[in-house]
Design a protein around this motif. Structure first.
Motif, PDB file in Angstrom:
ATOM      1  N   ALA A  23       0.717  -1.051   0.117  1.00 54.20           N
ATOM      2  CA  ALA A  23      -0.023  -0.027   0.060  1.00 54.20           C
ATOM      3  C   ALA A  23       0.821   1.081   0.004  1.00 54.20           C
ATOM      4  O   ALA A  23       1.998   1.034   0.560  1.00 54.20           O
ATOM      5  N   GLY A  24       0.392   2.383  -0.672  1.00 56.71           N
ATOM      6  CA  GLY A  24       0.995   3.484  -0.477  1.00 56.71           C
ATOM      7  C   GLY A  24       0.152   4.589   0.158  1.00 56.71           C
ATOM      8  O   GLY A  24      -1.003   4.760   0.054  1.00 56.71           O
ATOM      9  N   VAL A  26       0.157   8.352   0.385  1.00 54.13           N
ATOM     10  CA  VAL A  26       0.585   9.379  -0.603  1.00 54.13           C
ATOM     11  C   VAL A  26       0.339  10.659   0.212  1.00 54.13           C
ATOM     12  O   VAL A  26      -0.946  11.007   0.832  1.00 54.13           O
ATOM     13  N   ALA A  46      -5.795   3.533   2.654  1.00 52.48           N
ATOM     14  CA  ALA A  46      -4.856   3.814   1.626  1.00 52.48           C
ATOM     15  C   ALA A  46      -4.923   2.830   0.527  1.00 52.48           C
ATOM     16  O   ALA A  46      -5.278   1.578   0.695  1.00 52.48           O
ATOM     17  N   PRO A  47      -4.695   3.430  -0.846  1.00 48.58           N
ATOM     18  CA  PRO A  47      -4.888   2.579  -1.871  1.00 48.58           C
ATOM     19  C   PRO A  47      -3.642   1.263  -1.860  1.00 48.58           C
ATOM     20  O   PRO A  47      -2.399   1.640  -1.271  1.00 48.58           O
ATOM     21  N   GLY A  48      -3.921   0.050  -2.215  1.00 48.88           N
ATOM     22  CA  GLY A  48      -3.163  -0.728  -2.143  1.00 48.88           C
ATOM     23  C   GLY A  48      -3.584  -2.190  -2.683  1.00 48.88           C
ATOM     24  O   GLY A  48      -4.836  -2.094  -2.969  1.00 48.88           O
ATOM     25  N   CYS A  62       3.434   1.712  -5.995  1.00 50.37           N
ATOM     26  CA  CYS A  62       3.238   2.699  -7.245  1.00 50.37           C
ATOM     27  C   CYS A  62       2.196   2.302  -8.024  1.00 50.37           C
ATOM     28  O   CYS A  62       1.238   3.031  -8.612  1.00 50.37           O
ATOM     29  N   GLU A  64      -0.531   0.193  -7.733  1.00 54.05           N
ATOM     30  CA  GLU A  64      -1.659  -0.032  -6.979  1.00 54.05           C
ATOM     31  C   GLU A  64      -2.212   1.267  -6.720  1.00 54.05           C
ATOM     32  O   GLU A  64      -3.306   1.435  -7.228  1.00 54.05           O
ATOM     33  N   VAL A  65      -1.233   2.231  -6.234  1.00 45.72           N
ATOM     34  CA  VAL A  65      -1.823   3.675  -6.067  1.00 45.72           C
ATOM     35  C   VAL A  65      -2.483   4.265  -7.467  1.00 45.72           C
ATOM     36  O   VAL A  65      -3.427   4.802  -7.531  1.00 45.72           O
ATOM     37  N   THR A  69      -6.304   4.918  -8.299  1.00 44.02           N
ATOM     38  CA  THR A  69      -6.795   6.697  -7.823  1.00 44.02           C
ATOM     39  C   THR A  69      -6.270   7.505  -9.156  1.00 44.02           C
ATOM     40  O   THR A  69      -6.692   8.636  -9.076  1.00 44.02           O
ATOM     41  N   CYS A  96       4.765   7.735   0.499  1.00 44.59           N
ATOM     42  CA  CYS A  96       4.965   8.132  -0.994  1.00 44.59           C
ATOM     43  C   CYS A  96       4.472   9.670  -1.068  1.00 44.59           C
ATOM     44  O   CYS A  96       3.977  10.299  -0.321  1.00 44.59           O
TER      45      CYS A  96
END
Length: 160
Positions: A23-24, A26, A46-48, A62, A64-65, A69, A96
């Motif tokens: 996951a990132g 950001v 968080a996106p992942g 990177c 997955e984000v 998104t 990130c």
């Protein structure tokens, strides 16, 4: 998608199988963090997602984000390792910084927003909020365990 392999080692004993996700977190210059509302369960996170067999963890974060998104990112550092004890999922979380793109939803996200720390604390379940909070705090990477919603007691004593 998870790939299953034999779980027997050389001596024929069974070994436990785990899934590895990335996951990132950001973080913008103003301190807000990028989060998604998941399409499958409506939770803010968080996106992942699952790390591909042929990619480095930083590359996976990177990817997955961007997929979830529309935001391109550069990883800065590993901020934590988190294990969902019920599901056998080990997540590597990276702090990130945004490097381009524009927010958009995907098949996996129904909303994309930039949350403040207070919004993270009030809108996210503990097991996922702590990932973001650990990334916002300076320091060494954290190692935590949870049941999918709540941190285990030893991790609660660590400060979140």
């Amino acid at each position: 998608m998870l790939l299953y392999m034999s779980n027997a080692n050389r001596e024929g004993r069974s070994m436990s199988l785990h899934s590895v996700s990335v996951a990132g977190v950001v973080v913008r210059e103003d301190g807000r963090v990028l989060v998604i509302k998941r399409a499958d369960n409506g939770a803010w996170e968080a996106p992942g997602g699952v790390l591909e067999l042929d990619e480095r963890p930083e590359e996976g974060a990177c990817r997955e984000v961007l997929e979830e998104t529309g935001i391109e990112v550069k990883t800065e550092r590993l901020t934590g390792v988190y294990k969902n004890m019920k599901r056998g999922v080990v997540a590597l979380v990276f702090r990130c910084r945004p490097a381009g793109g524009e927010e958009r939803t995907s098949d996996e996200s129904v909303d994309v927003r930039w949350f403040t720390r207070a919004e993270v604390e009030s809108h996210m379940v503990e097991a996922y909020a702590v990932r973001v909070l650990d990334a916002l705090d300076a320091g060494v990477p954290q190692v935590r365990a949870h049941d999918g919603r709540r941190l285990f007691p030893a991790d609660l004593a660590a400060g979140h």
